[in-house]
Design an enzyme around this catalytic site. Structure first.
Site, PDB file in Angstrom:
ATOM      1  N   GLY A  28       0.888  -9.029   1.960  1.00  0.00           N
ATOM      2  CA  GLY A  28       0.626  -8.612   3.335  1.00  0.00           C
ATOM      3  C   GLY A  28       1.016  -7.169   3.614  1.00  0.00           C
ATOM      4  O   GLY A  28       1.019  -6.734   4.760  1.00  0.00           O
ATOM      5  N   GLY A  76      -0.618  -4.534   2.425  1.00  0.00           N
ATOM      6  CA  GLY A  76      -1.760  -3.630   2.308  1.00  0.00           C
ATOM      7  C   GLY A  76      -1.803  -2.876   0.995  1.00  0.00           C
ATOM      8  O   GLY A  76      -2.279  -1.737   0.931  1.00  0.00           O
ATOM      9  N   ASP A 122      -5.505  -2.276   7.359  1.00  0.00           N
ATOM     10  CA  ASP A 122      -4.806  -1.833   6.139  1.00  0.00           C
ATOM     11  C   ASP A 122      -5.290  -0.455   5.683  1.00  0.00           C
ATOM     12  O   ASP A 122      -4.480   0.440   5.418  1.00  0.00           O
ATOM     13  CB  ASP A 122      -5.001  -2.849   5.004  1.00  0.00           C
ATOM     14  CG  ASP A 122      -4.256  -4.152   5.249  1.00  0.00           C
ATOM     15  OD1 ASP A 122      -3.748  -4.333   6.369  1.00  0.00           O
ATOM     16  OD2 ASP A 122      -4.191  -4.981   4.325  1.00  0.00           O
TER      17      ASP A 122
END
Ligand code: MEV
Length: 310
Positions: free
Chosen positions: A95, A97, A142
């Site tokens: 999570g 990115g 992201d």
């Protein structure tokens, strides 16, 4: 050799709620993916952490994000072949990115290698195309954070950079739960729960929106300390929509019991990363506990610049 770097990110507030059109707040962190590019006979990309990602000669990686971004750059008229090395300190599949930061750093380096202008808008656009190959319907946060850095407010595909001054004495401690999860499955579970319990949960979503507004007002007034309490409330809402996990809670309570101003999961949940806010002087106790527990962690501050040459 031409080298660029791009930051990883965390979601501070709003994960999952953004899927229903409520706002989210993400921030880039000063932990980076680096990409270095040099001349070669054929296109080849290797990562220190993941091994060979793309090898044109052997036909390896032809359906990947890397191939997508190479095709995009070729479409701009760059025909030069290259060999690229990637090294990243961003936690993978958690999570943060990481894939977007790699795509952004690599795109920036290849564009420079080809003598093309690596404008941030172009880099982010190309990296977004690459992200679509990995995450079927990425929100775009992201690649946006990896490219522009800083803090970004986002809602329904719109991104707005927030002016951020981050005092030196506050840090963000990111802990990797080590639990891998499938984001698509968690997102679907949350959407199903929302459909079944809309009458109850609508107010939880409204509370999540209020939290983002409150966090923005605290950030604008330089009151970083208050974000901790808001992070704890956010965690309560994420628990309510069933995206926490036993290990996540254990780590969150460990952090809170060791001086964190606030702690919550970040991203899809049910594993991945837990984030917490600390005063710098309070870090030494928790880091020795995390080391004893064998938990991987990063001590970070916001990255305010995004992708850059190195
Ligand atoms: C996952 O990193 C963040 C979620 O909000 C999903 C999404 O926004 O696409 C859970």
């Amino acid at each position: 050799m031409i080298c660029s770097r791009a930051p990883g990110k965390i979601i501070l507030f709003g994960e999952h709620f953004v899927v229903k059109g409520f706002p989210g707040l993400g921030v880039a962190l000063n932990t980076y993916a680096r990409a270095c590019v040099e001349n070669n006979d054929f296109n080849y990309v290797e990562s220190k952490q993941l091994g060979v990602l793309f090898d044109e000669k052997r036909g390896f990686g032809l359906n990947t994000n890397i191939h997508a971004l190479i095709n995009e750059i070729r479409g701009l008229g760059c025909e030069k072949n290259f060999r690229a090395f990637i090294d990243s300190s961003i936690f993978i599949s958690s999570g943060m990115g990481s894939s977007a930061a790699v795509s952004v750093a690599l795109t920036h380096a290849i564009l420079r290698f080809c003598g093309l202008d690596p404008s941030k808008d172009l880099v982010s656009k190309i990296a977004f195309e690459a992200e679509k190959v990995i995450h079927k319907r990425p929100s775009g946060i992201d690649n946006t954070l990896a490219t522009y850095g800083g803090m970004i407010y986002y809602r329904s595909g719109e991104f707005k950079k927030i002016d951020l001054e981050w005092p030196e004495n506050y840090t963000i401690l990111v802990v990797n739960t080590g639990i891998e999860r499938n984001t698509g499955v968690v997102v679907k579970d949350v959407l199903d729960l929302y459909e079944r319990r809309r009458d109850i949960l609508y107010n939880v979503y409204l509370a999540a929106e209020k939290l983002v507004e409150e966090a923005l007002s605290k950030i604008r007034s330089g009151d970083i300390e208050s974000l901790g309490e808001l992070m704890n409330i956010a965690q309560g809402l994420l628990y309510t929509i069933n995206v926490s996990c036993k290990r996540c809670e254990e780590i969150i309570w460990l952090l809170r019991g060791s001086g964190a101003l606030g702690a919550k999961l970040s991203g899809a949940g049910r594993g991945g990363i837990v984030i917490s806010l600390f005063r710098r002087e309070d870090l030494s106790k928790i880091t020795s506990i995390l080391e004893r527990e064998g938990l991987r962690y990063l001590i970070a501050q916001p990255d305010l610049y995004g992708v850059s040459q190195i």
